[in-house]
Design an enzyme around this catalytic site. Structure first.
Site, PDB file in Angstrom:
ATOM      1  CD  GLU A 146      -2.978   1.155   2.227  1.00 41.48           C
ATOM      2  OE1 GLU A 146      -2.926   0.294   3.122  1.00 41.48           O
ATOM      3  OE2 GLU A 146      -3.926   1.962   2.104  1.00 41.48           O
ATOM      4  CD  GLU A 242      -8.239   1.847   4.678  1.00 37.07           C
ATOM      5  OE1 GLU A 242      -7.592   0.951   5.211  1.00 37.07           O
ATOM      6  OE2 GLU A 242      -7.743   2.642   3.873  1.00 37.07           O
TER       7      GLU A 242
END
Ligand code: MN
Length: 291
Positions: A146, A242
């Site tokens: 990420e 998210e």
């Protein structure tokens, strides 16, 4: 394309009650997949999670942010080894749950660093990730790194930075995980990085987060440009919502991410809205082919 939600939308604890809340809530909101953060690797019951996932017919991925004690960019080989051991246990958990992705900040600690990376630290990280990628492949799992903002890692903060990190021996199968929340801070726009990473064959995972991590569409992220880019490159991997609020607390993750205020109260309403927002956005850009 699987549309998912991060488990922290529903719970900050991952005992049976927390797992049920996350898995059943994700299903109820209309998602295909749940991403489970493996914050307590030793205490996590992957068999139980796998059973609940199958009962609810949900796909699963897992994510992680390393800490200073498990930082793969450390110059101390004992710390790097501890990080590798922990990530290997995560691979076992992912396999036991029936998942095929481990993503997140798995190449360094997820923290504000007080100095730039060192050459030796980055070399340690790349060597460890190459070894883990091999072990992951043996279990049918992909690693996706990420890209996060400057306050959460110092190794790379843009898609191009991640591509430079991955340019080396043993890292061919490792992909890049882009997140709109971080891109909104660090990238020039939300369109070009998707093209750059996809052109390198590395776009493996996507997080959808608003600029303040609350309700989608109420902040400054240019989701139109991002969804157009995903369609342009024919991205087919997971797209995972998210969001964090002090309404759902995980002492470790919430504090690391600086979740100090309430941006929402109702997990079910937030998640159902996000599921519609993402599916509607991706649906609309598909019609651009007709323009
Ligand atoms: Mn993210």
């Amino acid at each position: 394309m699987l549309i998912g939600a991060h488990a922290l939308v529903f719970t900050g604890t991952f005992d049976e009650q927390g797992l049920r809340r996350a898995i059943e809530g994700t299903k109820r909101a209309g998602f295909d997949l749940v991403e489970i953060p493996l914050m307590d690797v030793a205490g996590f019951d992957a068999d139980l999670a796998g059973r609940l996932l199958r009962d609810n017919e949900l796909a699963v991925t897992a994510s992680l942010g390393l800490t200073a004690d498990t930082d793969l960019t450390s110059e101390d080989q004992a710390v790097v080894a501890a990080g590798e051991r922990m990530l290997e246990r995560c691979l076992d958990h992912v396999a036991a749950m029936g998942g095929d992705v481990l993503c997140g900040v798995i190449y360094s600690a997820m923290q504000k660093y007080g100095a730039p990376t060192t050459e030796r630290g980055v070399a340690n990280s790349r060597a460890a990730i190459a070894r883990l990628a091999e072990k992951a492949a043996q279990r049918g799992i992909r690693l996706s790194l990420e890209v996060v903002n400057r306050y959460e890692s110092n190794v790379f903060n843009t898609g191009r930075g991640a591509l430079a990190y991955l340019d080396g021996a043993g890292l061919d199968g490792v992909s890049v995980h882009l997140d709109t929340y971080h891109m909104n801070i660090e990238e020039s726009d939300l369109f070009q990085p998707v093209h750059d990473v996809a052109a390198a064959g590395r776009l493996g995972y996507v997080h959808i987060g608003e600029s303040h991590r609350g309700y989608l569409g109420t902040g400054s992220v240019d989701f139109g440009a991002f969804f157009r880019a995903l369609h342009d490159v024919r991205y087919d991997g997971p797209v995972v919502f998210e969001s964090f609020s002090s309404a759902v607390v995980s002492a470790e993750l919430s504090n690391t991410l600086g979740i100090w205020r309430n941006l929402w109260q109702d997990s079910d309403d937030l998640a159902a809205h996000a599921n519609r927002f993402i599916r509607d956005g991706l649906h609309a850009v598909r019609t651009i082919d007709l323009h």
